[in-house]
Design an enzyme around this catalytic site. Structure first.
Site, mmCIF file in Angstrom:
data_model
loop_
_atom_site.group_PDB
_atom_site.id
_atom_site.type_symbol
_atom_site.label_atom_id
_atom_site.label_comp_id
_atom_site.label_asym_id
_atom_site.label_seq_id
_atom_site.Cartn_x
_atom_site.Cartn_y
_atom_site.Cartn_z
ATOM 1 N N HIS A 75 14.727 -61.386 81.618
ATOM 2 C CA HIS A 75 13.618 -61.980 80.860
ATOM 3 C C HIS A 75 12.441 -61.056 80.546
ATOM 4 O O HIS A 75 11.350 -61.549 80.245
ATOM 5 C CB HIS A 75 13.076 -63.222 81.607
ATOM 6 N N GLY B 138 18.320 -61.543 76.782
ATOM 7 C CA GLY B 138 19.163 -62.631 77.295
ATOM 8 C C GLY B 138 18.600 -63.970 76.863
ATOM 9 O O GLY B 138 19.344 -64.897 76.549
ATOM 10 N N HIS B 139 17.291 -64.072 76.821
ATOM 11 C CA HIS B 139 16.633 -65.287 76.344
ATOM 12 C C HIS B 139 15.810 -64.940 75.107
ATOM 13 O O HIS B 139 14.737 -64.367 75.205
ATOM 14 C CB HIS B 139 15.716 -65.864 77.429
ATOM 15 N N HIS C 140 23.262 -72.080 76.065
ATOM 16 C CA HIS C 140 21.971 -72.541 76.583
ATOM 17 C C HIS C 140 21.118 -73.029 75.417
ATOM 18 O O HIS C 140 20.896 -72.302 74.447
ATOM 19 C CB HIS C 140 21.301 -71.360 77.291
ATOM 20 N N GLU D 32 22.716 -75.817 80.960
ATOM 21 C CA GLU D 32 21.444 -76.219 80.341
ATOM 22 C C GLU D 32 21.590 -76.243 78.823
ATOM 23 O O GLU D 32 20.681 -75.839 78.099
ATOM 24 C CB GLU D 32 20.311 -75.270 80.744
ATOM 25 N N GLU E 109 16.308 -80.758 77.673
ATOM 26 C CA GLU E 109 15.138 -80.118 78.273
ATOM 27 C C GLU E 109 13.939 -80.259 77.339
ATOM 28 O O GLU E 109 14.069 -80.160 76.119
ATOM 29 C CB GLU E 109 15.478 -78.637 78.508
ATOM 30 N N CYS F 74 11.678 -78.181 76.759
ATOM 31 C CA CYS F 74 11.575 -76.951 75.963
ATOM 32 C C CYS F 74 12.508 -76.974 74.758
ATOM 33 O O CYS F 74 12.195 -76.391 73.719
ATOM 34 C CB CYS F 74 11.920 -75.727 76.814
ATOM 35 N N CYS G 77 8.819 -73.612 82.819
ATOM 36 C CA CYS G 77 8.737 -73.318 81.390
ATOM 37 C C CYS G 77 8.225 -74.502 80.580
ATOM 38 O O CYS G 77 7.523 -74.336 79.581
ATOM 39 C CB CYS G 77 10.096 -72.895 80.855
ATOM 40 N N CYS G 78 8.600 -75.737 80.994
ATOM 41 C CA CYS G 78 8.335 -76.894 80.138
ATOM 42 C C CYS G 78 6.867 -77.320 80.045
ATOM 43 O O CYS G 78 6.387 -77.601 78.934
ATOM 44 C CB CYS G 78 9.193 -78.079 80.570
#
Lengths: 623, 623
Positions: free
Chosen positions: B130, B179-180, B246, B298, B314, B316, B382-383
């Site tokens: 990340h 990756g994200h 994801h 997820e 989620e 997010c 994160c949310c």
């Protein structure tokens, strides 16, 4: 035997004369039996015996269990001959029996596949090669033919083979049991007819050893890699908790275990049988009484897995349900077993044969998208002679008796002669079952004497009324699902029974995911289905309403005469979903007349779509 | 840029004053932002930066993407400050920014996890660690803070870090991508605010390289053993056919690809984006606009797999749906994208935060058996800051403009100042959306001039009527889901829009097996749910009828003021199945009053049962 159990009033003492079964039995004699003999000839069954007789080593045709089909045709013929002497048929059977006898080896061994193809491999693969299974059908045929005709020609062959088998397997001899149970049932019959206890002991041996993982040993499979579930060899038989594996094998095994439990008073074995029965009938039975959910193992899968389109429900399995249920009904005198017997007989099993009598289902789905139809024969032809021998022996299933009681299990118009301790009774039953619930029973005892009459109140019947000589019995005694009338009966006494027979909308247990949101129609013992041919809209677009009314209507020219159920359904326009994932529910259905026919009668016209379980509106929106 | 696309009318030029959103934005300022800062303090976020500043090697707390949560809190604060100057908050943010800046390394690198815990492993594990993701959130926060306050303090930090990253990755430099995904969106924003094209090029590099299986290379995984689906690294990005893996990553990636497609005119990339959009919204979106079916990854599973009880959805991901849909709406000027944006905003996303503003959902199921409730914070947090930054930037989503046109996308009461080529326009919108469909728009152009006004007709609306200065427009021009009014506007012109807003019973596509035989209620943009608390029978025993009527009713004291939907359902007695496998359908239901509340408002009382999708009677019999 610790106590007196019920026994069936045998075939030969029972007449069948109703408009439902009598024409079927006539077609069985006139069409089915000749058809079966033709098929045996056409597919080389007789030739296999000739090859064995001649010690040939080439030319065998068909599967290695071919002999059993032929034996079952003989057994069916024997039941026909028991009631309807027919010199031509008897001659034909005698000739076949001579052929069979001529093929038997000096030591009593008899199996045309092994004799012709693999003589050196006798008894080396009990798991797969059906030697004991074929022997069982030989014995059952022999007993039936002996009881029908008094002739020992086939019985002696069977005894020689049974003695040979008994010389090899049993306590202190070789361990083994059949990959396909069947001989257990046969040996019990052979014991009853000969009085030779060795046969019962051998049957008990085969039953009680089951689950000791003999097949792993026979095939050198390490125990940790062995799963004997398909052949019910997964756990010692008394530890079975569910009905598992290949359906016909499992059901024959349970029928055999019921016999052994009964005859040896083995309560532990019978507790297992009842446990497995409950699992089978409460979790793994189609509404049509058949069993076997998957073609993969021709058998059971898991609780409540009862698919419609892919239901396996082999015709042989429905026959086997009848065999097993009948044994339990006689053992416990409880009508609940006859409920299952009747369900399987009138629906799952009867669907296995065409109305004309010369086409057969092996697999009996509860839904078809069209194109699926009965065949004249199969490469694996177990089913046609099995349904034939079941129907030919119908008389065996109607009445039961003890020393001082008579049980009426199936309401088939006809007569029966029953010998009780106190005297003889001639019974006459008049009725139009399964189309109508009114039954009239006339009793003609040899002299007035007391005995008990047990009249089954079918599980499907919510209200039954009984009258004796015209007088309503307000609160009749009911025992194990039977109305019990104990009295001194005299010549001409009349018992009337009215079984309320409305159209019932049946739902399945919510765990039967296939049937959630669906209903099936049943009236009396008959489960109905909807064939495309009878509908005014495409079958896949038709829905029923829970409050929709269905009325029975007799149609004499349809499907040999049937009561159809007529009512109103809803037909959707067929919603076009395009690309939407969610949209407002739009109701676009119109009322449409629908008509259902008995399940047993499906596929006797064009093989179009068929459904037993119909979706209920408002699901209309989703399909 | 080949053509002029739409752009959002920015936050700072838009006022929000309705009774739905205005109090929410107030609570966001008064409760949520302080709560978030408290949580940052409590969970060691600031301390991590101090450790990095001090070159400490011990004491780091939390996950390796902690920095990103803090950056998102700054971003949310920036949106608040853009509209509501608040010296105390600004001071607090400036102090945090000083701390951040003090932790930045001389080469521009900034990631407290790597600086404190694994300095030697920078940029060695893009797949899992990340670093680029955190950098992206730093950049987004910096741009937002710069735009809100004009201050470059965080922007300069972001630029230094972006330059550092640009010195490492890109054409002719190192291969890699996050990756994200997230930095792609940030770099596009940074390019727009700085004019520095390198940032756009680097974003394009990260997008277009994706799917070249860099992660397999980074982790020495043989190609034949590598499945990059979870990280959208399974196929070259332009070959993506479905939304996979994801959910938040997939949606951020697609938003980034939309940016790059737009800014570089890459039609092939945009075709992929549209293909994946269709798959996402037509096969893999919950009715609440959220996405992500499984907690396992997820993320996404397969078409039409949209479970209720185990919906992941989620918070997010719902935010990400808004981000992506907004980009497509601006790119194509098509209201269908705003339909999805609105669905996700008012339902899936808004449910992520409590009415009070200090509790959050990470996972948003569509059904609860009770006991599931919002939390003050999460180990993976994160949310909470994501929903905060989305709501704080609400003003960005209401209007769009080009040189000579204005689009009204969300009907939020308030004002906007829009500068067109022909002059300035002050717009005033009055209405009670989402509770009511009547909208009044007053226009105040700087002088009379011609421009086009596009009024969105929401996808949920079947009938819209528009009046200009009181005169009904009989057949208004409609373009891409908008009513188009092109005319010379003058001071005080009034446009009234009436959006018919009945209660709709929604069904899901028949392939959504979870929802077969069920309906959900929707009114306007709001999806409703049934909470146990409001019912007069146990929730699991309640069924709706397809023809049941539901009436909206304003309840000012309930859940901050909501329109509830009241109607009649059916409650079953709870059928006791015992051991029967089949039985006649018995109807044992009673009518019962039922009440639904907006989905976003659930779990603001006791955390009891909740359902969005309600079974329809006559399923009542089966459960």
């Amino acid at each position: 035997m610790a106590k007196e159990y019920l026994r069936a009033v045998p075939l030969k003492d029972v007449e069948v004369s109703d408009r439902f079964w009598a024409p079927r039995l006539e077609r069985l004699r006139d069409i089915t039996i000749p058809h079966l003999f033709n098929m045996l000839e056409k597919h080389g069954y007789f030739n296999n015996f000739k090859l064995a007789r001649d010690k040939a080593r080439e030319g065998y045709s068909g599967t290695f269990w071919m002999d059993s089909d032929l034996y079952k045709v003989i057994e069916a013929s024997a039941y026909v001959l028991a009631k309807h002497p027919d010199p031509a048929l008897e001659k034909q059977v005698d000739e076949v029996i001579s052929l069979i006898a001529s093929a038997q080896m000096p030591d009593g061994y008899l199996n045309t596949y092994f004799q012709v193809v693999e003589p050196e491999r006798r008894w080396t693969n009990l798991r797969d090669c059906h030697e004991l299974y074929c022997a069982g059908h030989l014995i059952e045929a022999a007993v039936a033919y002996y009881e029908a005709t008094g002739k020992r020609n086939l019985l002696d062959v069977a005894i020689r083979f049974a003695d040979h088998i008994d010389s090899i397997f049993g306590e202190g001899k070789r361990l083994g049991y059949p990959g396909h149970p069947e001989i257990e049932l046969a040996l019990v019959k052979l014991w009853k007819v000969t009085g030779e206890k060795r046969y019962l002991d051998l049957a008990r041996f085969f039953i009680l050893k089951r689950g000791t993982k003999f097949f792993a040993q026979e095939h050198n499979i390490p125990p940790e890699e062995y799963d004997g579930t398909t052949l019910q060899d997964n756990v010692p038989i008394k530890e079975q908790k569910e009905i598992v594996g290949h359906a016909v094998r499992a059901l024959y095994l349970m029928a055999g275990a019921t016999d052994i439990g009964r005859e040896s008073g083995d309560e532990e074995l019978l507790q297992m049988v009842q446990r497995v029965w409950r699992n089978a009938t409460e979790r793994r039975m189609f509404i049509t009484g058949g069993m076997g959910s998957s073609s993969h193992n021709e058998g059971f899968t898991r609780d409540y897995d009862l698919p419609n389109l892919t239901a396996y429900q082999e015709t042989c399995a429905s026959c086997a349900v009848v065999f097993w249920a009948h044994r339990l009904a006689l053992l416990y005198g409880d009508a609940k077993y006859v409920d299952v017997l009747e369900r399987a007989l009138y629906n799952g099993a009867l669907a296995g044969i065409s109305l004309k009598g010369d086409r057969f289902f092996y697999v009996n789905p509860l839904e078809s998208k069209g194109g699926y139809k009965r065949e004249e024969w199969f490469g694996c032809a177990c089913c046609p002679p099995n349904i034939a021998r079941l129907l030919a022996s119908l008389g065996n299933y109607i009445y039961a008796q003890s020393e001082d009681s008579i049980w009426v299990n199936l309401y088939v118009q006809g007569k029966a002669n029953v010998e009780l301790k106190g005297g003889k009774v001639n019974l006459e039953l008049i009725g139009d079952y399964p189309w109508d619930g009114h039954i009239l029973l006339s009793l003609h005892p040899s002299q007035p004497f007391e005995f008990s009459l047990y009249l089954r109140v079918p599980g499907w019947c919510k209200k039954a009324e009984v009258r004796i000589n015209g007088k309503v019995q307000e609160k009749p005694s009911v025992e194990k699902g039977y109305i019990l009338i104990k009295r001194t009966w005299k010549e001409g006494d009349k018992v009337e029974l009215d079984l309320l027979m409305p159209v019932e909308k049946i739902v399945a247990h919510p765990e039967v995911k296939e049937d959630v949101g669906k209903i099936a129609l049943q009236r009396g013992p008959l489960v109905y289905c909807f064939e495309e041919e009878d509908q005014h809209a495409p079958l896949q677009l038709i829905y029923l309403a829970l409050d929709g009314e269905f009325k029975p209507k007799w149609e004499s020219d349809l499907l040999g005469g049937v009561v159809v159920l007529e009512g109103e359904g809803l037909a959707s326009d067929g919603v076009d979903w395009k690309d939407e994932l969610y949209k407002p529910a739009s109701i676009r259905v119109k009322k449409v007349k629908v008509r259902a026919i008995p399940y047993y009668a499906w596929d006797n016209r064009e093989p179009r779509g068929m459904k037993v379980w119909m979706p209920l509106y408002p699901q209309a929106m989703w399909e």
